[in-house]
Design an enzyme around this catalytic site. Sequence first.
Site, PDB file in Angstrom:
ATOM      1  N   ARG A  18      -7.928  -8.884  12.060  1.00  0.00           N
ATOM      2  CA  ARG A  18      -6.892  -9.094  11.031  1.00  0.00           C
ATOM      3  C   ARG A  18      -5.529  -8.565  11.513  1.00  0.00           C
ATOM      4  NH1 ARG A  18      -2.686  -6.942   8.501  1.00  0.00           N
ATOM      5  NH2 ARG A  18      -3.802  -4.958   8.494  1.00  0.00           N
ATOM      6  N   ASP A  19      -5.419  -7.264  11.655  1.00  0.00           N
ATOM      7  CA  ASP A  19      -4.112  -6.693  11.991  1.00  0.00           C
ATOM      8  C   ASP A  19      -3.636  -7.197  13.349  1.00  0.00           C
ATOM      9  OD1 ASP A  19      -1.849  -5.199  11.779  1.00  0.00           O
ATOM     10  OD2 ASP A  19      -2.803  -3.242  11.928  1.00  0.00           O
ATOM     11  N   HIS A 210      -3.972   5.358  11.322  1.00  0.00           N
ATOM     12  CA  HIS A 210      -3.771   3.978  11.806  1.00  0.00           C
ATOM     13  C   HIS A 210      -2.520   4.012  12.681  1.00  0.00           C
ATOM     14  CE1 HIS A 210      -3.667  -0.542  10.860  1.00  0.00           C
ATOM     15  NE2 HIS A 210      -2.511  -0.324  11.435  1.00  0.00           N
ATOM     16  N   HIS A 212      -0.063   2.816  15.862  1.00  0.00           N
ATOM     17  CA  HIS A 212       0.375   1.797  16.822  1.00  0.00           C
ATOM     18  C   HIS A 212       0.922   2.538  18.049  1.00  0.00           C
ATOM     19  CE1 HIS A 212       0.442  -2.069  14.335  1.00  0.00           C
ATOM     20  NE2 HIS A 212      -0.141  -1.160  13.579  1.00  0.00           N
ATOM     21  N   CYS A 243       3.395  -6.385  14.187  1.00  0.00           N
ATOM     22  CA  CYS A 243       3.537  -6.625  12.755  1.00  0.00           C
ATOM     23  C   CYS A 243       4.642  -7.642  12.558  1.00  0.00           C
ATOM     24  CB  CYS A 243       3.863  -5.328  12.009  1.00  0.00           C
ATOM     25  SG  CYS A 243       4.130  -5.617  10.243  1.00  0.00           S
ATOM     26  N   ASN A 252      -1.912  -2.170  17.358  1.00  0.00           N
ATOM     27  CA  ASN A 252      -2.586  -0.896  17.119  1.00  0.00           C
ATOM     28  C   ASN A 252      -3.063  -0.378  18.451  1.00  0.00           C
ATOM     29  OD1 ASN A 252      -3.165  -2.466  14.462  1.00  0.00           O
ATOM     30  ND2 ASN A 252      -3.481  -0.314  14.068  1.00  0.00           N
TER      31      ASN A 252
HETATM   32  P1  HMG Z   1       5.996 -14.099  -3.060  1.00  0.00           P
HETATM   33  O1  HMG Z   1       6.559 -15.250  -2.276  1.00  0.00           O
HETATM   34  O2  HMG Z   1       6.926 -13.008  -3.459  1.00  0.00           O
HETATM   35  O3  HMG Z   1       5.245 -14.504  -4.397  1.00  0.00           O
HETATM   36  O4  HMG Z   1       4.786 -13.488  -2.224  1.00  0.00           O
HETATM   37  P2  HMG Z   1       4.591 -15.786  -5.007  1.00  0.00           P
HETATM   38  O5  HMG Z   1       3.630 -15.257  -6.027  1.00  0.00           O
HETATM   39  O6  HMG Z   1       5.717 -16.705  -5.444  1.00  0.00           O
HETATM   40  O7  HMG Z   1       3.759 -16.528  -3.867  1.00  0.00           O
HETATM   41  C1  HMG Z   1       4.298 -17.420  -2.929  1.00  0.00           C
HETATM   42  C2  HMG Z   1       3.326 -18.553  -2.640  1.00  0.00           C
HETATM   43  O8  HMG Z   1       2.105 -18.026  -2.101  1.00  0.00           O
HETATM   44  C3  HMG Z   1       2.911 -19.319  -3.899  1.00  0.00           C
HETATM   45  O9  HMG Z   1       2.624 -20.638  -3.481  1.00  0.00           O
HETATM   46  C4  HMG Z   1       1.616 -18.668  -4.306  1.00  0.00           C
HETATM   47  O10 HMG Z   1       0.777 -19.499  -5.043  1.00  0.00           O
HETATM   48  C5  HMG Z   1       0.992 -18.325  -2.964  1.00  0.00           C
HETATM   49  P3  HMG Z   1       3.560 -21.880  -3.980  1.00  0.00           P
HETATM   50  O11 HMG Z   1       3.524 -21.839  -5.452  1.00  0.00           O
HETATM   51  O12 HMG Z   1       4.936 -21.583  -3.419  1.00  0.00           O
HETATM   52  O13 HMG Z   1       2.875 -23.075  -3.347  1.00  0.00           O
HETATM   53  N1  HMG Z   1       0.125 -17.134  -3.022  1.00  0.00           N
HETATM   54  C6  HMG Z   1      -1.076 -17.049  -2.427  1.00  0.00           C
HETATM   55  N2  HMG Z   1      -1.792 -17.930  -1.704  1.00  0.00           N
HETATM   56  C7  HMG Z   1      -3.000 -17.522  -1.259  1.00  0.00           C
HETATM   57  N3  HMG Z   1      -3.508 -16.274  -1.473  1.00  0.00           N
HETATM   58  C8  HMG Z   1      -2.807 -15.371  -2.190  1.00  0.00           C
HETATM   59  C9  HMG Z   1      -1.541 -15.760  -2.700  1.00  0.00           C
HETATM   60  N4  HMG Z   1      -0.612 -15.115  -3.414  1.00  0.00           N
HETATM   61  C10 HMG Z   1       0.402 -15.980  -3.609  1.00  0.00           C
HETATM   62  N5  HMG Z   1      -3.317 -14.155  -2.382  1.00  0.00           N
HETATM   63  C11 HMG Z   1       2.961 -12.009  -1.718  1.00  0.00           C
HETATM   64  C12 HMG Z   1       4.187 -12.251  -2.573  1.00  0.00           C
HETATM   65  C13 HMG Z   1       2.495 -10.588  -1.922  1.00  0.00           C
HETATM   66  C14 HMG Z   1       1.878 -13.008  -2.158  1.00  0.00           C
HETATM   67  C15 HMG Z   1       3.345 -12.265  -0.248  1.00  0.00           C
HETATM   68  O14 HMG Z   1       4.469 -11.450   0.064  1.00  0.00           O
HETATM   69  C16 HMG Z   1       2.224 -11.935   0.713  1.00  0.00           C
HETATM   70  O15 HMG Z   1       1.179 -12.583   0.728  1.00  0.00           O
HETATM   71  N6  HMG Z   1       2.423 -10.927   1.574  1.00  0.00           N
HETATM   72  C17 HMG Z   1       1.458 -10.530   2.529  1.00  0.00           C
HETATM   73  C18 HMG Z   1       2.156 -10.084   3.754  1.00  0.00           C
HETATM   74  C19 HMG Z   1       1.137  -9.581   4.756  1.00  0.00           C
HETATM   75  O16 HMG Z   1      -0.023  -9.947   4.770  1.00  0.00           O
HETATM   76  N7  HMG Z   1       1.643  -8.718   5.625  1.00  0.00           N
HETATM   77  C20 HMG Z   1       0.864  -8.145   6.627  1.00  0.00           C
HETATM   78  C21 HMG Z   1      -0.075  -7.112   6.070  1.00  0.00           C
HETATM   79  S1  HMG Z   1       0.552  -5.464   5.953  1.00  0.00           S
HETATM   80  C22 HMG Z   1       0.312  -4.862   7.494  1.00  0.00           C
HETATM   81  O17 HMG Z   1      -0.030  -5.581   8.386  1.00  0.00           O
HETATM   82  C23 HMG Z   1       0.454  -3.412   7.674  1.00  0.00           C
HETATM   83  C24 HMG Z   1      -0.891  -2.718   7.783  1.00  0.00           C
HETATM   84  O18 HMG Z   1      -1.699  -3.340   8.762  1.00  0.00           O
HETATM   85  C25 HMG Z   1      -0.635  -1.281   8.208  1.00  0.00           C
HETATM   86  C26 HMG Z   1       0.018  -1.164   9.577  1.00  0.00           C
HETATM   87  O19 HMG Z   1      -0.248  -1.951  10.476  1.00  0.00           O
HETATM   88  O20 HMG Z   1       0.757  -0.207   9.743  1.00  0.00           O
HETATM   89  C27 HMG Z   1      -1.660  -2.755   6.495  1.00  0.00           C
HETATM   90 MG    MG Z   2      -1.467  -1.984  12.202  1.00  0.00          MG
END
Ligand code: HMG
Ligand code: MG
Length: 310
Positions: A18-19, A210, A212, A243, A252
């Site tokens: 995933r990450d 966690h 990097h 990221c 990571n």
């Molecule tokens: P948004 O654009 O603010 O809100 O996204 P929205 O509700 O308008 O959603 C946009 C579109 O996505 C819509 O579709 C929704 O239906 C759809 P449209 O109407 O435009 O066709 N949607 C979804 N589709 C599938 N599954 C869902 C979902 N939710 C909405 N669950 C939102 C807000 C939070 C959804 C968006 O910003 C998002 O998905 N963000 C995720 C970002 C992400 O995954 N980032 C990486 C993870 S964090 C990370 O890696 C750090 C970590 O690993 C720690 C580290 O490494 O240090 C944890």
């Molecule tokens: Mg990470």
Amino acid sequence: MASNALPQAVKIVEVGPRDGLQNEKEFVPTAIKIELIDRLTQAGFANIEAASFVSPKWVPQMADGAQVMDGIARRAGTIYSVLTPNLRGFEGALAARADEIVIFGAASEAFSQKNINCSIAESIERFAPVAEAARANGVRIRGSVSCALGCPYQGEVPVASVVDVVARFAALGCDEIDIADTIGVGTAKRVHEVFEAVTKAFPRERLSGHFHDTYGQALANIYAALEEGIAIFHASVAGLGGCPYAKGATGNVATEDVLYLMNGLGIRTGIDLDQVVAAGDFISTAIGRPNVSRAGKALLAKRQNAAACA
Ligand code: HMG
Ligand code: MG
């Protein structure tokens, strides 16, 4: 510092599928993702972060989470975790029989906006019904605190902000909470300070590190966290990752490197390093990306030399 004795055993959470893969620009075929997870399962991981149920508009690479979860060969006792930013994501996770959901907030206001498009306070509000649904369905909950040691947008992140998010996640009923150095800027002294502070807000044995490796500090930071009694670490096979919302962040810390460290320290992991090295070689070759694990590359070279001399 917690104590001088290091933990005798640790849990390594493999986050590469995933990450790691979420950062790949070219779509990685679902079958490759499944084979990677199956190889990691066979290597003995007790916890694998397998997929995301996030908006495919935001992270297109993770759009096949349901198919990945459907295709993997699960091992009894292994926790397969998935990211869920909202209730829609949780419904996907439940249908996919995920063992654990990951809710992810940041200790930095600026990063929260870039990563999940809302403030820290709003994100916690958004996660509350997700956590409630997980508890009602008996699904484990992990909270991940991004940018706990520094932020690409705001720079310094106060320790108090990290403690604040940890306390909020604890109140949501998290089983485990990750202290994530998303951009790999932390150094050992800061790691001691942060863990010393957060262990007052959440049990030490359920906190994870966690790290990097952007600035080459990840193993030193893991050692510092071990000295704080932390016994859960995240790592990514072949050092996959980065990221999408943190420019310049490398992956990571590589799992092979962490296992080599733990083996050298006599700390039990339950994981077969040779099989992880082979999995790292498999995925690096499959996606045409250099393997950045130092231990992985060294062990592969040793194996090739031995084969050439035989
Ligand atoms: P948004 O654009 O603010 O809100 O996204 P929205 O509700 O308008 O959603 C946009 C579109 O996505 C819509 O579709 C929704 O239906 C759809 P449209 O109407 O435009 O066709 N949607 C979804 N589709 C599938 N599954 C869902 C979902 N939710 C909405 N669950 C939102 C807000 C939070 C959804 C968006 O910003 C998002 O998905 N963000 C995720 C970002 C992400 O995954 N980032 C990486 C993870 S964090 C990370 O890696 C750090 C970590 O690993 C720690 C580290 O490494 O240090 C944890
Ligand atoms: Mg990470």
